[in-house]
Design an enzyme around this catalytic site. Structure first.
Site, PDB file in Angstrom:
ATOM      1  N   LEU A 341      -4.138  22.472 -24.485  1.00 51.48           N
ATOM      2  CA  LEU A 341      -2.995  22.696 -25.369  1.00 51.48           C
ATOM      3  C   LEU A 341      -2.552  21.428 -26.072  1.00 51.48           C
ATOM      4  O   LEU A 341      -1.955  21.482 -27.146  1.00 51.48           O
ATOM      5  CB  LEU A 341      -1.815  23.260 -24.560  1.00 51.48           C
ATOM      6  CG  LEU A 341      -2.032  24.605 -23.866  1.00 51.48           C
ATOM      7  CD1 LEU A 341      -0.832  24.949 -22.992  1.00 51.48           C
ATOM      8  CD2 LEU A 341      -2.274  25.699 -24.894  1.00 51.48           C
ATOM      9  N   HIS A 343      -2.024  16.715 -25.443  1.00 56.35           N
ATOM     10  CA  HIS A 343      -2.089  15.565 -24.549  1.00 56.35           C
ATOM     11  C   HIS A 343      -0.925  14.633 -24.835  1.00 56.35           C
ATOM     12  O   HIS A 343      -0.334  14.660 -25.912  1.00 56.35           O
ATOM     13  CB  HIS A 343      -3.416  14.813 -24.711  1.00 56.35           C
ATOM     14  CG  HIS A 343      -3.583  14.179 -26.061  1.00 56.35           C
ATOM     15  ND1 HIS A 343      -4.049  14.882 -27.158  1.00 56.35           N
ATOM     16  CD2 HIS A 343      -3.316  12.913 -26.496  1.00 56.35           C
ATOM     17  CE1 HIS A 343      -4.075  14.078 -28.206  1.00 56.35           C
ATOM     18  NE2 HIS A 343      -3.632  12.883 -27.842  1.00 56.35           N
ATOM     19  N   GLY A 345       1.010  10.624 -23.279  1.00 57.86           N
ATOM     20  CA  GLY A 345       0.681   9.276 -22.860  1.00 57.86           C
ATOM     21  C   GLY A 345       0.141   9.203 -21.442  1.00 57.86           C
ATOM     22  O   GLY A 345      -0.474   8.221 -21.063  1.00 57.86           O
ATOM     23  N   PHE A 346       0.353  10.257 -20.639  1.00 55.78           N
ATOM     24  CA  PHE A 346      -0.036  10.184 -19.235  1.00 55.78           C
ATOM     25  C   PHE A 346      -0.993  11.293 -18.824  1.00 55.78           C
ATOM     26  O   PHE A 346      -1.257  11.457 -17.643  1.00 55.78           O
ATOM     27  CB  PHE A 346       1.208  10.212 -18.344  1.00 55.78           C
ATOM     28  CG  PHE A 346       2.088   9.026 -18.544  1.00 55.78           C
ATOM     29  CD1 PHE A 346       1.788   7.823 -17.933  1.00 55.78           C
ATOM     30  CD2 PHE A 346       3.187   9.103 -19.368  1.00 55.78           C
ATOM     31  CE1 PHE A 346       2.589   6.715 -18.121  1.00 55.78           C
ATOM     32  CE2 PHE A 346       3.996   8.004 -19.558  1.00 55.78           C
ATOM     33  CZ  PHE A 346       3.705   6.802 -18.944  1.00 55.78           C
ATOM     34  N   GLY A 347      -1.503  12.055 -19.746  1.00 51.02           N
ATOM     35  CA  GLY A 347      -2.455  13.076 -19.366  1.00 51.02           C
ATOM     36  C   GLY A 347      -2.571  14.191 -20.381  1.00 51.02           C
ATOM     37  O   GLY A 347      -2.009  14.129 -21.477  1.00 51.02           O
ATOM     38  N   VAL A 349      -2.679  18.582 -21.225  1.00 54.15           N
ATOM     39  CA  VAL A 349      -2.043  19.842 -20.855  1.00 54.15           C
ATOM     40  C   VAL A 349      -2.997  20.987 -21.176  1.00 54.15           C
ATOM     41  O   VAL A 349      -3.530  21.064 -22.292  1.00 54.15           O
ATOM     42  CB  VAL A 349      -0.709  20.046 -21.593  1.00 54.15           C
ATOM     43  CG1 VAL A 349      -0.062  21.364 -21.158  1.00 54.15           C
ATOM     44  CG2 VAL A 349       0.243  18.883 -21.322  1.00 54.15           C
ATOM     45  N   LYS A 363      -0.378  20.503 -16.480  1.00 55.44           N
ATOM     46  CA  LYS A 363      -0.406  19.109 -16.923  1.00 55.44           C
ATOM     47  C   LYS A 363      -1.234  18.298 -15.935  1.00 55.44           C
ATOM     48  O   LYS A 363      -0.881  18.166 -14.771  1.00 55.44           O
ATOM     49  CB  LYS A 363       1.015  18.552 -17.013  1.00 55.44           C
ATOM     50  CG  LYS A 363       1.102  17.129 -17.547  1.00 55.44           C
ATOM     51  CD  LYS A 363       2.561  16.702 -17.673  1.00 55.44           C
ATOM     52  CE  LYS A 363       2.704  15.295 -18.209  1.00 55.44           C
ATOM     53  NZ  LYS A 363       4.129  14.897 -18.319  1.00 55.44           N
ATOM     54  N   ASP A 460      13.005  10.271 -23.585  1.00 56.59           N
ATOM     55  CA  ASP A 460      11.883  10.540 -24.492  1.00 56.59           C
ATOM     56  C   ASP A 460      12.086  11.860 -25.227  1.00 56.59           C
ATOM     57  O   ASP A 460      11.178  12.686 -25.314  1.00 56.59           O
ATOM     58  CB  ASP A 460      10.564  10.561 -23.716  1.00 56.59           C
ATOM     59  CG  ASP A 460       9.344  10.394 -24.633  1.00 56.59           C
ATOM     60  OD1 ASP A 460       9.526   9.948 -25.792  1.00 56.59           O
ATOM     61  OD2 ASP A 460       8.218  10.702 -24.198  1.00 56.59           O
TER      62      ASP A 460
END
Length: 662
Positions: A341, A343, A345-347, A349, A363, A460
């Protein structure tokens, strides 16, 4: 010696006070059948029960639903006090959910009548058969004090029953039955408190039948015991000698008979207790109670501190479901690219589908991300404690070696940026939809800052972190960099700036300072993007100066040509007054001085009360000027040629992992 004998006589009373702290909850696991861990019924149970808290609190204190097909079908309901605080209801249902999952880990049927922090009662129930609307008075459960009550029981229970019947009448009184009642009455020298609660899907008549049955059963099986509670699947009853639910108004029962004389309190030898003995007992009892309270307070503080230390960083105590990693792999087809679906900064989805057809968003945190583990733990611990219709719901997590997985409810319309920043799709966002998104995000942030059990700074907020459900209702997502503030805390400073360029306020980028007003600034930028239909970073060189969306809007505002901002994709079908008011509010949110920015509570009032006069906005943060020297911090933030500006940040809005401030 006489004093010691009197103390001996007081031991039953002293034990009564010790035992009186024990009632808090009662879980009953059914014996109708078992299921295997992680099978379809287990998945259905976790999915439905984990959503009870938000649904019950959002629907006035009662909710029932079912999920699945055939033998895997599960029915569940939740009950709170009608009209009570949604946060209390949600917290109580959540705690009941955690307890029933732990105790009844593979039973196909269970119920939990409980209280949250000894302050708020609620009930959850699930079964593999439909029980909606049915009166069920069996099985009957009870809990009572083991100490014998030293009173004239005949006289006491005559008045006790009158009090209970008065409370039941209060619960079912027409024309709008509350399905709960609370009352108090004086019986002899004792003040008695009573509370009753029924499941709201039964009739008032059946509520009365259920509660009267509980009263009769309690009298038969618990006679002579001071305090207790009893419950069946459809109703709950509790009474005690202290005000156990502090927030409830206990009304004096109108049906309680007037006393003709004092109830005789008997000593061990059956004789009357003299006035002198009563005085001695009272003094000694007061002494014991004082000692007990001091010791209890000290022990509770010590135990609480230890528990907080032990569980602060333990995600297994968060209350979220821990999924089997193989089940996640199967749901995402081994994280196939076609299911991806997006992405961050940390992975990445992925979309996942469980065997029962339930769709989820998975995620998968990056294995090479330096902050991945901290992000993962932070998100599980925080989001598991939050329940609001404008926050995305965390269903669970999975840990397998280096793999760290978060499982969320699936949002079919993806995120706001998917529509807003695409020249073809943004035409689907008319002004009414955009305005509802603004209001929904406002409610979500207000909950984080003020109305939840925690005080959360998101850090964020951006269009990519606003997910949209099937009806285009917004839900705030991605709490990986969020921070929890203490009750008395107003701001914090960090040496590692995390977030997204274009949304971060100047005091955060320059000095690492963040507060609720940081989220307010980000929200102001988001409002402008929703109105304009473009990214903040898409506004660059303007009249020889480095610019961004805030700069551009400020200039048009001063020139009174702000309607030029409106996204042409909306056509002419928008409310000009609403648009202008939203622009005005956004400029108040992005003011340079954090103290000048409104709180989210004030923002909500500004949006909902059109008669409220808005103050004149001051100079916003990040009004850029041309500067010849390169900015070294900006070079660290964004690879490539340095950008010249008056603050240390890039004008791009790409997400960043971290920046070390020196």
């Amino acid at each position: 010696m006489i004093f010691i004998m009197k103390l001996k006589n007081l031991l039953p009373i002293f034990c009564f006070f010790l035992v009186s702290f024990s009632i808090s909850s009662a879980q009953k696991c059914g014996k109708t059948g078992l299921f295997k861990p992680n099978d379809k019924y287990d998945i259905n149970r976790h999915l439905l029960l984990s959503s009870l808290a938000s649904n019950v609190s959002a629907r006035g204190g009662f909710y029932n639903a079912s999920i699945g097909q055939g033998p895997d079908r599960l029915y569940a309901s939740g009950t709170c006090i009608q009209g009570s605080e949604p946060e209390l209801c949600s917290a109580c249902i959540d705690s009941a959910f955690i307890r029933v999952i732990k105790k009844c880990h593979n039973q196909t049927e269970a119920l939990d009548w409980s209280s949250f922090n000894e302050e708020y009662p609620c009930m959850i129930r699930y079964s593999n058969r439909s029980f909606f609307g049915l009166l069920e008075m069996t099985p009957f459960f009870k809990n009572y004090n083991a100490t014998d009550f030293q009173v004239n029981l005949t006289e006491f229970y005559q008045k006790w029953e009158a009090l209970m019947l008065g409370v039941i009448a209060d619960a079912i009184s027409s024309p709008n039955p509350k399905f709960y009642g609370a009352g108090t009455g004086k019986i002899g020298i004792q003040t008695v408190y009573a509370f009753v609660l029924c499941s709201k899907d039964i009739s008032p008549w059946n509520c009365s039948r259920c509660l009267r049955g509980n009263v009769d059963n309690y009298k038969l099986s618990c006679s002579g015991k001071p305090r207790g509670h009893s419950f069946s699947p459809s109703c709950y009853m509790r009474w005690d000698l202290y005000q156990f639910y502090g927030f409830i108004e206990y009304r004096a029962s109108p049906t309680l008979p007037r006393e003709k004389g004092r109830i005789s309190e008997l000593s061990d030898d059956g004789g009357k207790i003299s006035t002198r003995n009563i005085l001695g007992i009272t003094v000694a009892l007061a002494f014991f109670i004082t000692v007990l309270l001091v010791l209890g307070y000290a022990l509770s503080r010590r135990r609480k501190a230890y528990q907080e230390f032990a569980t602060e960083n333990d995600i297994t105590t968060s209350g979220s479901l821990q999924f089997d990693f193989k089940a996640i792999e199967a749901a995402t087809n081994n994280f196939q690219k076609s299911n991806k679906l997006g992405h961050g900064g940390f992975g990445e989805v992925f979309k996942g589908t469980f065997p029962n057809g339930t769709e989820v968003a998975v995620k998968r945190l990056s294995k090479i991300s330096g902050q991945g583990e901290e992000e993962f733990k932070n998100e599980v611990l925080l989001v598991a404690k939050l329940q609001h219709r404008n926050l995305v719901r965390l269903l669970g997590f999975s840990v397998e070696g280096e793999e760290k997985i978060l499982v969320y409810e699936y949002m079919p319309n993806k995120s706001l940026d998917y529509f807003l920043f695409d020249h073809r799709r943004r035409g689907q966002l008319d002004w009414r939809t955009r305005y509802n998104i603004i209001r929904g995000v406002t409610r979500g942030i207000l909950y984080l800052h003020q109305d939840s059990r925690l005080t959360i700074i998101h850090r964020d907020l951006k269009a990519g972190n606003i997910l949209l459900d099937v009806d285009m209702n917004p839900k705030i997502a991605d709490f990986g960099v969020a921070r929890n503030f203490r009750v008395d805390q107003t701001e914090a400073t960090t040496g590692r700036v995390v977030g997204t360029f274009g949304y971060m306020p100047p005091e955060y980028v320059a000095n690492g300072q963040f507060s609720m007003k940081s989220d307010v600034y980000s929200f102001g930028v988001l409002i402008l993007e929703i109105i304009v239909g473009k990214k903040s970073s898409s506004f660059h060189e303007i009249d020889g100066s480095v610019g961004n969306l805030v700069t551009y809007v400020w200039r048009l505002w001063n020139n009174e040509s702000f309607l030029e901002l409106v996204d042409p994709a909306m056509g002419e079908s928008y409310d000009k007054d609403e648009v202008i008011r939203c622009i005005h509010i956004s400029l108040l949110c992005v003011q340079e001085n954090p103290a000048d920015r409104p709180t989210m509570s004030t923002v909500f009032q500004m949006l909902t009360n059109t008669f409220l006069t808005l103050p004149v906005p001051q100079l916003p943060g990040f009004v850029f000027r041309v500067r010849s020297e390169p900015n070294p911090l900006a070079e660290r933030l964004e690879p490539g040629p340095s950008t010249t500006m008056s603050f240390a940040c890039s004008i791009d809005d790409a997400s960043i992992t971290s920046v070390d401030l020196r």
